[in-house]
Scaffold this motif. Structure first.
Motif, PDB file in Angstrom:
ATOM      1  N   SER A 132       0.907  -0.942   0.155  1.00  0.00           N
ATOM      2  CA  SER A 132      -0.579   0.069   0.236  1.00  0.00           C
ATOM      3  C   SER A 132       0.673   0.960   0.447  1.00  0.00           C
ATOM      4  CB  SER A 132      -0.686  -0.148   0.927  1.00  0.00           C
ATOM      5  OG  SER A 132      -1.160   1.247   1.291  1.00  0.00           O
ATOM      6  N   LEU A 133       1.606   2.043  -0.878  1.00  0.00           N
ATOM      7  CA  LEU A 133       0.965   3.404  -1.138  1.00  0.00           C
ATOM      8  C   LEU A 133       1.259   4.496   0.800  1.00  0.00           C
ATOM      9  CD1 LEU A 133       1.144   4.641  -4.809  1.00  0.00           C
ATOM     10  CD2 LEU A 133       3.157   4.217  -3.039  1.00  0.00           C
ATOM     11  N   LEU A 134       0.312   4.332   0.607  1.00  0.00           N
ATOM     12  CA  LEU A 134      -0.283   4.791   1.460  1.00  0.00           C
ATOM     13  C   LEU A 134       0.433   4.884   3.297  1.00  0.00           C
ATOM     14  CD1 LEU A 134      -5.005   5.462   1.251  1.00  0.00           C
ATOM     15  CD2 LEU A 134      -1.591   6.700   1.721  1.00  0.00           C
ATOM     16  N   HIS A 206       8.129   9.564   0.668  1.00  0.00           N
ATOM     17  CA  HIS A 206       6.789  10.005   1.076  1.00  0.00           C
ATOM     18  C   HIS A 206       5.960  10.454  -0.009  1.00  0.00           C
ATOM     19  CE1 HIS A 206       7.623  13.028   3.735  1.00  0.00           C
ATOM     20  NE2 HIS A 206       6.801  13.646   3.844  1.00  0.00           N
ATOM     21  N   SER A 209       4.952   9.509  -2.958  1.00  0.00           N
ATOM     22  CA  SER A 209       4.111   8.196  -3.026  1.00  0.00           C
ATOM     23  C   SER A 209       2.847   8.779  -3.009  1.00  0.00           C
ATOM     24  CB  SER A 209       4.681   7.626  -1.272  1.00  0.00           C
ATOM     25  OG  SER A 209       5.642   7.030  -2.290  1.00  0.00           O
ATOM     26  N   LEU A 210       3.042  10.010  -2.760  1.00  0.00           N
ATOM     27  CA  LEU A 210       1.806  10.868  -2.026  1.00  0.00           C
ATOM     28  C   LEU A 210       1.316  11.577  -3.682  1.00  0.00           C
ATOM     29  CD1 LEU A 210       2.618  13.040   0.487  1.00  0.00           C
ATOM     30  CD2 LEU A 210       0.737  11.758   0.567  1.00  0.00           C
ATOM     31  N   THR A 213       0.307   7.664  -5.227  1.00  0.00           N
ATOM     32  CA  THR A 213      -1.381   7.551  -5.269  1.00  0.00           C
ATOM     33  C   THR A 213      -2.389   7.827  -5.351  1.00  0.00           C
ATOM     34  OG1 THR A 213      -0.782   7.819  -2.638  1.00  0.00           O
ATOM     35  CG2 THR A 213      -2.754   7.510  -2.874  1.00  0.00           C
ATOM     36  N   TYR A 214      -2.196   9.300  -6.593  1.00  0.00           N
ATOM     37  CA  TYR A 214      -3.298   9.720  -7.482  1.00  0.00           C
ATOM     38  C   TYR A 214      -2.935   8.662  -8.841  1.00  0.00           C
ATOM     39  CZ  TYR A 214      -4.233  12.961  -4.008  1.00  0.00           C
ATOM     40  OH  TYR A 214      -4.321  13.883  -2.929  1.00  0.00           O
TER      41      TYR A 214
END
Length: 422
Positions: A132-134, A206, A209-210, A213-214
């Motif tokens: 999971s990216l989150l 991070h 990665s934020l 996520t999209y």
């Protein structure tokens, strides 16, 4: 040294009034108002918000991502001070660490309320989800917040109260405890290069990665593209360094005149300007690839719908393209302009652009999203209106940021015997 700090005052005739207590009182009122909304959220859950399954991210996540981006100067100046060893930025680097800690701690406060089960905030640390990216973002943020705390501790302990307070000699146990804390602080200071590398690694991971996520969402559209990770990193650097420049001028030129040279401040502005121009170049090319060199009916419809309910295209062309080009060019020429008032006013633009980026990324694909039917995809228009509870909690965390910064600006020395590395 602390006594030489100039405080903002208001002159009424021959009387000079210290504005600091009134300022702290105003922020405290805003914080208390936010506590009311926080209590309602913890009591009733997310039902008191305007969030829904269709729009699960709203005002809070925008504040969260914006706060993280405003701390983007910390990892940049960690590299400049501890790895490149450019000594004239060491004092500014301490302020960057403070801004980083405030940004990430503010984001943590927001997430505590944004979670449906706030008492389970520790679950990602124990129950790993490496695909999971989150989860990766969560782990990086938690670890980086600890890195920032380790970098901030030596700065806080340089305040004279921790060295000269009468209790330290009156109570031997307290004095011995402080000696051990100082020894630990000195060890942390020596580990500065290691902390800088760790901070750089965690931040890049991070922040990218934020954005990533999209790009993996099934409803990808206008903003869900492969350049999002790079844009998130550069926007954090652009907005974070611009904020660092504004706060540096206020603290090191107004309150502590002479602590940092004007040349170093101009260089901070130039760095913010250069990164802003690079980011804007990437944004415009990304728009061209998505909208000009190729045609996607879903993206075209999404843009049309968004423009009917919000100034979506205007926020992009004005807030993320035109004004950043102007601001970046002016900041890049800071040494020629040599006017801190103009430069501070212009430096607000990259900050706003970073916030707009995160706002658009959150809502462009949620308000006008693509349906999941692969054969007959449609554009679904959703709605979201923040409730007073969301505004109250948002007010609380923003007041926390400003309150903590105000106290640090007045009481932290920012200069110590550790400023020169061997």
């Amino acid at each position: 040294m602390i006594n030489n700090i100039r405080y903002p005052t208001l002159r009424l005739g021959k009387t000079s009034i210290d504005l600091f207590p009134f300022w702290i009182g105003l922020l405290s009122i805003g914080f208390l108002f936010g506590l009311v909304g926080a209590f309602v959220v913890l009591r009733d859950g997310l039902d008191v918000t305007g969030l829904s399954d269709a729009v699960p991210w709203g005002l809070w996540i925008s504040i969260d991502l914006s706060a993280i981006s405003m701390g983007g100067s910390a990892f940049v100046f960690g590299v400049i001070v501890y790895i490149l060893r450019i000594k004239r930025f060491e004092v500014i680097g301490k302020l960057a660490v403070l801004l980083g800690f405030l940004g990430y701690s503010t984001a943590g406060m927001v997430l505590l309320f944004d979670l449906g089960q706030p008492l389970r905030f520790w679950h990602p640390i124990v129950f790993w989800q490496p695909h999971s990216l989150l989860w990766e973002v969560t782990m990086c943020v938690v670890l980086y917040l600890n890195v920032l705390l380790a970098e901030l501790l030596p700065i806080v302990l340089e305040h004279p109260i921790f060295k000269t307070h009468p209790w330290l000699t009156r109570y031997r146990l307290l004095g011995n405890l402080m000696n051990k804390v100082y020894s630990f602080s000195a060890w942390l200071h020596k580990a500065g290069p290691i902390l800088a590398v760790a901070g750089l690694t965690l931040s890049l991971l991070h922040q990218a990665s934020l954005g990533a996520t999209y790009s993996v969402l099934a409803g990808r559209g206008i903003w869900f593209n492969q350049s999002a990770p790079v844009q998130f990193v550069l926007s954090a650097m652009s907005g974070g360094i611009a904020l660092l420049f504004i706060t540096s001028v206020f603290i090191f030129r107004v309150m502590r005149s002479g602590m940092v040279s004007d040349s170093a401040l101009y260089d901070v502005a130039r760095l913010a300007g250069g990164i802003t121009l690079l980011l804007t170049y990437l944004r415009v090319w990304d728009w061209a690839v998505t909208n000009y060199y190729s045609f996607d009916r879903e993206i075209f419809l999404q843009t049309q719908i968004l423009d009917t309910i919000a100034p979506y295209s205007l926020t992009f062309w004005l807030g993320q393209a035109l004004l950043p080009v102007i601001a970046g060019s002016i900041l890049l020429a800071a040494k020629s302009i040599k006017n801190f008032r103009y430069l501070m006013a212009v430096a607000v633009i990259p900050i706003i652009a970073a916030i707009i980026t995160r706002w658009n990324y959150n809502f462009a694909g949620l308000i006008a999203s693509i349906s999941y039917d692969p054969f007959t995809p449609n554009i679904v228009l959703n709605s979201y209106t923040p409730t007073w509870v969301e505004f109250a909690v948002g007010t609380m965390v923003i007041c926390y940021w400003i309150l903590a910064f105000s106290l640090a600006a007045r009481f932290l020395p920012f200069k110590s015997s550790h400023d020169h590395h061997e």
